[in-house]
Design a protein around this motif. Structure first.
Motif, PDB file in Angstrom:
ATOM      1  N   GLY A 138       0.482  -6.979  12.433  1.00 36.45           N
ATOM      2  CA  GLY A 138       0.311  -7.928  13.516  1.00 36.45           C
ATOM      3  C   GLY A 138      -0.776  -8.969  13.368  1.00 36.45           C
ATOM      4  N   PHE A 139      -1.674  -8.833  12.408  1.00 33.83           N
ATOM      5  CA  PHE A 139      -2.755  -9.807  12.276  1.00 33.83           C
ATOM      6  C   PHE A 139      -2.273 -11.055  11.533  1.00 33.83           C
ATOM      7  N   THR A 140      -2.850 -12.193  11.895  1.00 34.01           N
ATOM      8  CA  THR A 140      -2.556 -13.451  11.222  1.00 34.01           C
ATOM      9  C   THR A 140      -3.687 -13.763  10.248  1.00 34.01           C
ATOM     10  N   LEU A 141      -3.346 -13.894   8.958  1.00 35.37           N
ATOM     11  CA  LEU A 141      -4.346 -14.087   7.908  1.00 35.37           C
ATOM     12  C   LEU A 141      -3.977 -15.289   7.045  1.00 35.37           C
ATOM     13  N   HIS A 142      -3.471 -16.354   7.676  1.00 31.82           N
ATOM     14  CA  HIS A 142      -2.924 -17.469   6.915  1.00 31.82           C
ATOM     15  C   HIS A 142      -3.989 -18.297   6.200  1.00 31.82           C
ATOM     16  N   ARG A 143      -5.265 -17.990   6.371  1.00 26.85           N
ATOM     17  CA  ARG A 143      -6.295 -18.707   5.620  1.00 26.85           C
ATOM     18  C   ARG A 143      -6.210 -18.383   4.131  1.00 26.85           C
ATOM     19  N   ALA A 144      -5.727 -17.200   3.801  1.00 23.87           N
ATOM     20  CA  ALA A 144      -5.660 -16.794   2.393  1.00 23.87           C
ATOM     21  C   ALA A 144      -4.522 -17.495   1.674  1.00 23.87           C
ATOM     22  N   ARG A 145      -4.765 -17.866   0.424  1.00 24.22           N
ATOM     23  CA  ARG A 145      -3.719 -18.387  -0.442  1.00 24.22           C
ATOM     24  C   ARG A 145      -3.397 -17.411  -1.571  1.00 24.22           C
ATOM     25  N   HIS A 146      -4.129 -16.297  -1.597  1.00 22.72           N
ATOM     26  CA  HIS A 146      -3.895 -15.271  -2.618  1.00 22.72           C
ATOM     27  C   HIS A 146      -3.929 -13.898  -1.956  1.00 22.72           C
ATOM     28  N   VAL A 147      -2.882 -13.115  -2.198  1.00 18.47           N
ATOM     29  CA  VAL A 147      -2.799 -11.734  -1.722  1.00 18.47           C
ATOM     30  C   VAL A 147      -2.725 -10.831  -2.947  1.00 18.47           C
ATOM     31  N   VAL A 148      -3.609  -9.861  -3.019  1.00 21.18           N
ATOM     32  CA  VAL A 148      -3.633  -8.919  -4.139  1.00 21.18           C
ATOM     33  C   VAL A 148      -3.207  -7.551  -3.619  1.00 21.18           C
ATOM     34  N   LEU A 149      -2.175  -6.973  -4.232  1.00 20.48           N
ATOM     35  CA  LEU A 149      -1.721  -5.628  -3.881  1.00 20.48           C
ATOM     36  C   LEU A 149      -2.168  -4.671  -4.981  1.00 20.48           C
ATOM     37  N   LEU A 150      -3.159  -3.854  -4.659  1.00 23.40           N
ATOM     38  CA  LEU A 150      -3.670  -2.905  -5.651  1.00 23.40           C
ATOM     39  C   LEU A 150      -2.567  -1.956  -6.090  1.00 23.40           C
ATOM     40  N   GLU A 151      -1.745  -1.535  -5.135  1.00 25.14           N
ATOM     41  CA  GLU A 151      -0.508  -0.809  -5.419  1.00 25.14           C
ATOM     42  C   GLU A 151       0.468  -1.150  -4.302  1.00 25.14           C
ATOM     43  N   ARG A 152       1.709  -0.734  -4.405  1.00 26.01           N
ATOM     44  CA  ARG A 152       2.706  -1.061  -3.410  1.00 26.01           C
ATOM     45  C   ARG A 152       3.054   0.155  -2.568  1.00 26.01           C
ATOM     46  N   PRO A 153       3.349  -0.043  -1.272  1.00 26.70           N
ATOM     47  CA  PRO A 153       3.882   1.059  -0.462  1.00 26.70           C
ATOM     48  C   PRO A 153       5.288   1.427  -0.943  1.00 26.70           C
ATOM     49  N   TRP A 154       5.825   2.500  -0.379  1.00 24.93           N
ATOM     50  CA  TRP A 154       7.144   2.967  -0.788  1.00 24.93           C
ATOM     51  C   TRP A 154       8.256   2.061  -0.272  1.00 24.93           C
ATOM     52  N   THR A 155       8.020   1.347   0.822  1.00 24.07           N
ATOM     53  CA  THR A 155       9.111   0.633   1.470  1.00 24.07           C
ATOM     54  C   THR A 155       8.942  -0.874   1.347  1.00 24.07           C
ATOM     55  N   PRO A 156      10.053  -1.596   1.126  1.00 20.33           N
ATOM     56  CA  PRO A 156       9.965  -3.056   1.060  1.00 20.33           C
ATOM     57  C   PRO A 156       9.490  -3.670   2.364  1.00 20.33           C
ATOM     58  N   GLY A 157       9.761  -3.003   3.488  1.00 20.57           N
ATOM     59  CA  GLY A 157       9.286  -3.526   4.763  1.00 20.57           C
ATOM     60  C   GLY A 157       7.780  -3.599   4.826  1.00 20.57           C
ATOM     61  N   ASP A 158       7.109  -2.574   4.305  1.00 20.06           N
ATOM     62  CA  ASP A 158       5.644  -2.577   4.319  1.00 20.06           C
ATOM     63  C   ASP A 158       5.082  -3.613   3.341  1.00 20.06           C
ATOM     64  N   VAL A 159       5.764  -3.803   2.219  1.00 22.46           N
ATOM     65  CA  VAL A 159       5.330  -4.836   1.278  1.00 22.46           C
ATOM     66  C   VAL A 159       5.429  -6.209   1.927  1.00 22.46           C
ATOM     67  N   ALA A 160       6.567  -6.464   2.578  1.00 24.28           N
ATOM     68  CA  ALA A 160       6.763  -7.762   3.232  1.00 24.28           C
ATOM     69  C   ALA A 160       5.761  -7.966   4.364  1.00 24.28           C
ATOM     70  N   GLN A 161       5.494  -6.898   5.131  1.00 23.00           N
ATOM     71  CA  GLN A 161       4.526  -7.005   6.225  1.00 23.00           C
ATOM     72  C   GLN A 161       3.170  -7.448   5.690  1.00 23.00           C
ATOM     73  N   ALA A 162       2.763  -6.878   4.553  1.00 27.72           N
ATOM     74  CA  ALA A 162       1.454  -7.217   3.989  1.00 27.72           C
ATOM     75  C   ALA A 162       1.426  -8.658   3.495  1.00 27.72           C
ATOM     76  N   GLU A 163       2.401  -9.038   2.684  1.00 30.72           N
ATOM     77  CA  GLU A 163       2.402 -10.384   2.126  1.00 30.72           C
ATOM     78  C   GLU A 163       2.533 -11.449   3.213  1.00 30.72           C
ATOM     79  N   ASP A 164       3.358 -11.171   4.215  1.00 30.16           N
ATOM     80  CA  ASP A 164       3.632 -12.202   5.219  1.00 30.16           C
ATOM     81  C   ASP A 164       2.566 -12.285   6.304  1.00 30.16           C
ATOM     82  N   ARG A 165       1.540 -11.442   6.243  1.00 27.95           N
ATOM     83  CA  ARG A 165       0.375 -11.682   7.104  1.00 27.95           C
ATOM     84  C   ARG A 165      -0.247 -13.043   6.764  1.00 27.95           C
ATOM     85  N   CYS A 166      -0.089 -13.460   5.500  1.00 31.12           N
ATOM     86  CA  CYS A 166      -0.685 -14.718   5.037  1.00 31.12           C
ATOM     87  C   CYS A 166       0.341 -15.838   4.932  1.00 31.12           C
TER      88      CYS A 166
END
Length: 539
Positions: free
Chosen positions: A449-477
């Motif tokens: 739910g947080f808005t983090l659009h100031r970032a232009r780079h998202v680093v995923l140290l590892e990925r969750p099991w589900t594509p929904g959680d991956v998309a949720q993380a990336e699309d915060r920005c």
């Protein structure tokens, strides 16, 4: 009531409401009564001797006619039945609701609703049950509030919003811009009843109700089936997070979709439901996926899924994989850590503390946790390079400890579930306002739910099991408010464990694409146990 409630306070014989808003029939076992209950239509489900039968409210007349003189009815159920006999007046026609929405008028803060938000509000107003499944970052909150305002203007009802506590402040701010004062409740404290006048229920992060075993799912279904509910609109960018139709079923049931009125039939048709012998017991398994094209066709009228590329001119999002190679000394240390964890698991299995057949997944979890720590030097180098170039960076991990170690080395704001909601919002505000250029967040907290659009780079140290959680993380920005710059998502990848998870994410994403996406795809099925065994053989 003496025969209705046992000494322990539980129902011993009678008709009652279940936790999920169904009619529960409990009585001593009797073959004749059981046969009569099986003939009731709409048909019910046998939940076992302790829970009895459960029937939809539509079966109330047949149940009362057949058993009303034999079994007492609890006051709670009787109240619901009385409300069913005296329904609320119908809502105004769609054209009147749309006219009252004032969709082209400026908001109190000067913004004007975007075209896709206006069309989304009109779409919601035409439905009493719906899932707004736009991608994260398209402003679903405002879309729902615009439609809710029209409902309030045209009918006597109140608006109740179900949302995680951490998002209540966001909902209040957006509601003020449309002169609306909804009642905010958390997923942990859903009410059992609704007021007699009528309620519009808006459910944010509706994927929280994707498991029928969860108490919050039952509580939501109870509200969705309440006779005084006017409409239910559910918001989620990931209506099927793990690519399994079983996760979509509770949302369809909350909307009273015809295909969700018989759970067993739904699971047999779309979830590969079958009985399986497991440790000497027959268990019902319904975790597969089949007939997805048919499911897509039947659910499309009530699920609106739009992507940013369809409705906005946002800059693109790109992914970069960063393979990491360990030195010989690091590889020895890595293998030693894994051996210790495997030996500890086997020791606990011999003592009966854990299931012995869970070893492959236990080893995989150990691989991921240890790999996250061994990726820290590469993560530090990457983030430090981006920060020195003046970039704002958000780094996600599923584990708190690596984030804490990175914070000690790089500074930045920390965002985890161990913080209070006010502390989480302070960390987000600090990053968004430029107080810090680095935000270190867990998937479970930072991707919610947080808005983090100031970032232009998202680093995923590892990925969750589900594509929904991956998309949720990336699309915060990757959301409204970005400037004309590309968002780059960096995936750090170390060894077979990360390759396995990334493969699973891609495989599950194909299922979701078949159900929600614009294109027709052919699904190549992959067995999780087989993939795990291959991963362990490589490791």
């Amino acid at each position: 009531m003496g025969d209705l409630i046992s000494d322990s306070g539980s129902l011993s014989c009678g008709l009652d409401l279940s936790a999920a808003g169904l009619i529960r029939v409990v009585c001593p076992f009797d073959a004749v009564t059981q046969a009569q209950l099986r003939r009731i239509r709409p048909r019910g489900s046998w939940m076992g001797p302790s829970r009895g039968w459960e029937f939809p409210l539509a079966a109330a007349a047949a149940l009362i006619q057949g058993f009303g003189t034999r079994f007492p009815v609890t006051p709670q159920l009787q109240q619901w039945l009385d409300w069913c006999h005296h329904p609320l007046p119908p809502l105004p026609p769609h054209r009147d609701l749309v006219a009252a929405a004032d969709l082209t008028m400026a908001l109190r803060d000067g913004r004007r609703p975007l075209p896709h938000q206006r069309s989304g509000a009109r779409w919601l107003l035409a439905r009493r049950g719906a899932v707004l499944a736009d991608e994260m970052g398209l402003g679903k909150t405002l879309t729902a509030l615009l439609a809710a305002r029209a409902m309030v203007r045209c009918a006597e009802l109140r608006v109740m919003v179900v949302a995680p506590v951490g998002l209540h402040a966001h909902w209040r701010r957006e509601a003020e811009t449309v002169d609306l004062q909804p009642e905010l409740v958390s997923w942990a404290r859903l009410p059992a009843e609704l007021p007699p006048a009528g309620t519009l229920l808006v459910v944010d992060e509706a994927h929280f109700a994707q498991s029928l075993q969860a108490n919050r799912t039952a509580a939501l279904l109870r509200l969705a089936r309440h006779p005084r509910l006017r409409a239910i609109w559910m918001l989620t960018g990931t209506p099927m997070k793990n690519g399994r139709p079983a996760q979509l079923y509770p949302l369809l049931a909350a909307m009273d979709h015809p295909i969700a009125r018989d759970q067993r039939q739904f699971e047999e048709r779309y979830c590969q439901g079958h009985w399986r012998e497991q440790r000497g017991q027959r268990r019902w398994q319904a975790s597969g996926a089949t007939q997805l094209e048919e499911l897509r066709r039947l659910t499309r009228p009530l699920i609106l899924h739009r992507r940013k590329a369809q409705v906005l001119e946002l800059p693109p999002k790109q992914r970069r994989e960063h393979p990491i190679a360990l030195s010989d000394a690091e590889s020895l240390g890595f293998d030693h850590r894994i051996d210790l964890l495997v030996d500890d698991f086997r020791r606990r299995a011999l003592k009966g503390e854990v299931r012995s057949d869970a070893e492959p997944l236990a080893v995989l979890t150990a691989l991921r946790r240890v790999a996250a720590e061994f990726k820290l030097p590469a993560a530090e180098t990457l983030v430090r390079t981006l920060l020195q170039a003046g970039e704002a960076v958000v780094l996600f991990s599923g584990f708190v400890e690596p984030l804490q170690l990175l914070q000690q080395r790089l500074g930045g704001a920390l965002l985890t579930g161990r913080q209070r909601p006010v502390e989480r919002q302070q960390a987000v505000d600090c990053f968004q306002q430029g107080g810090e250029d680095l935000l270190l967040a867990t998937f479970g907290t930072g991707a919610l739910g947080f808005t983090l659009h100031r970032a232009r780079h998202v680093v995923l140290l590892e990925r969750p099991w589900t594509p929904g959680d991956v998309a949720q993380a990336e699309d915060r920005c990757h959301r409204l408010g970005m400037e004309d710059e590309v968002l780059t998502c960096h995936w750090l990848q170390l060894g077979p464990a990360d390759q396995l998870v990334d493969g699973l994410v891609a495989s599950k994403a194909e299922r979701i694409e078949i159900l929600l996406g614009p294109r027709r795809l052919t699904l190549e099925r992959q067995s999780l146990p087989l993939m795990v065994r291959r991963c362990l053989q490589v490791a």
